[in-house]
Design a protein around this motif. Structure first.
Motif, PDB file in Angstrom:
ATOM      1  N   LYS A 160      13.125 -38.616 -39.300  1.00 45.13           N
ATOM      2  CA  LYS A 160      12.499 -39.955 -39.079  1.00 45.13           C
ATOM      3  C   LYS A 160      11.592 -39.940 -37.957  1.00 45.13           C
ATOM      4  N   THR A 161      10.233 -40.263 -37.741  1.00 44.55           N
ATOM      5  CA  THR A 161       9.732 -40.477 -36.543  1.00 44.55           C
ATOM      6  C   THR A 161       8.459 -41.051 -36.836  1.00 44.55           C
ATOM      7  N   THR A 162       7.942 -41.943 -35.837  1.00 48.83           N
ATOM      8  CA  THR A 162       6.662 -42.775 -36.108  1.00 48.83           C
ATOM      9  C   THR A 162       5.630 -41.890 -35.325  1.00 48.83           C
ATOM     10  N   MET A 163       5.901 -40.599 -34.944  1.00 46.58           N
ATOM     11  CA  MET A 163       4.825 -39.824 -34.645  1.00 46.58           C
ATOM     12  C   MET A 163       4.299 -39.097 -35.731  1.00 46.58           C
ATOM     13  N   HIS A 164       3.139 -38.679 -35.816  1.00 43.63           N
ATOM     14  CA  HIS A 164       2.704 -37.573 -36.895  1.00 43.63           C
ATOM     15  C   HIS A 164       3.395 -36.257 -36.472  1.00 43.63           C
ATOM     16  N   LYS A 165       3.574 -35.413 -37.562  1.00 43.50           N
ATOM     17  CA  LYS A 165       4.275 -34.303 -37.398  1.00 43.50           C
ATOM     18  C   LYS A 165       3.526 -33.295 -36.532  1.00 43.50           C
ATOM     19  N   GLU A 166       1.961 -33.460 -36.690  1.00 47.03           N
ATOM     20  CA  GLU A 166       1.124 -32.652 -35.627  1.00 47.03           C
ATOM     21  C   GLU A 166       1.424 -32.946 -34.217  1.00 47.03           C
TER      22      GLU A 166
END
Length: 215
Positions: A160-166
């Motif tokens: 889980k992360t608030t960053m986009h996968k790119e």
């Protein structure tokens, strides 16, 4: 005029490629010219141009030495097939990538990575050589496999992360590029290089765990 035997031609090509790699260890790849390689090889200009028409053909020959090896593929496949937790697989991926970087730097310094960077910054030039390149290199396979793993874990919600996968993939790529280009394998012993790369890979692993797992 007697015909040149195939094995003789291959030996001469190999000598020229090794001469080119020696030149690339002395100066940035973007400054390397055919005349440098001719001088380093000890051959005549005609002797070098007989096998390589231009600098890009020489660079392609160097890049093609990085063809995907069975050991790298088996190592990656083993990670995908293992029953380890995702966070452990993340560590395993980084470990095998770190091993490959150390081995590559010990053998050829940062030449391969500099060449990849050279062509990635000049798409038009890359278009002229892409058909001559082997389909997959060790580095490409490792990067693609690691990216596939991370994207899968993010999309399923395991990571889980608030960053986009790119953005996560770009962050890793930038870190790895910096790691590679800030090494000077000539000035380090084998153990020193291994230790430094291992520490930097460990830092990346810790950062990714905090970013993706919260650990």
């Amino acid at each position: 005029m007697p015909k040149v035997k195939p094995d003789h031609a291959e030996r001469k090509k190999a000598e020229i490629v090794e001469a080119a790699k020696r030149v690339c260890r002395k100066k940035p790849v973007y400054e390397v010219a055919m005349r440098d390689i001719v001088m380093e090889s000890g051959m005549s200009q005609g002797g070098v141009y007989k096998y390589f028409a231009n600098i890009d053909e020489v660079f392609v020959a160097i890049l093609n030495q990085e063809t995907l090896t069975l050991s790298i593929k088996e190592g990656v496949d083993a990670i995908f097939q293992s029953q380890s937790e995702p966070v452990e697989k993340l560590d395993q991926f980084l470990f095998i990538i770190g091993q490959h970087i150390v081995a590559s730097l010990k053998e050829d310094g940062s030449i391969y990575y500099e060449l990849v960077s050279l062509y990635s910054k000049d798409p038009a030039r890359f278009e002229t050589v892409k058909d001559q390149l082997n389909e997959v290199s060790n580095l490409q396979y490792l990067q693609k496999s690691f990216a596939t793993f991370l994207v899968e874990q993010i999309e399923t919600g395991t990571f889980k992360t608030t960053m986009h996968k790119e953005e996560v993939l770009t962050l890793i790529e930038v870190y790895m590029t910096g790691l590679i280009h800030h090494q000077n394998p000539i000035s380090k012993t084998s153990d020193e290089l291994t230790e430094k790369i291992s520490k930097q890979i460990s830092v990346l692993s810790s950062a990714l765990q905090k970013l993706l797992v919260g650990e």
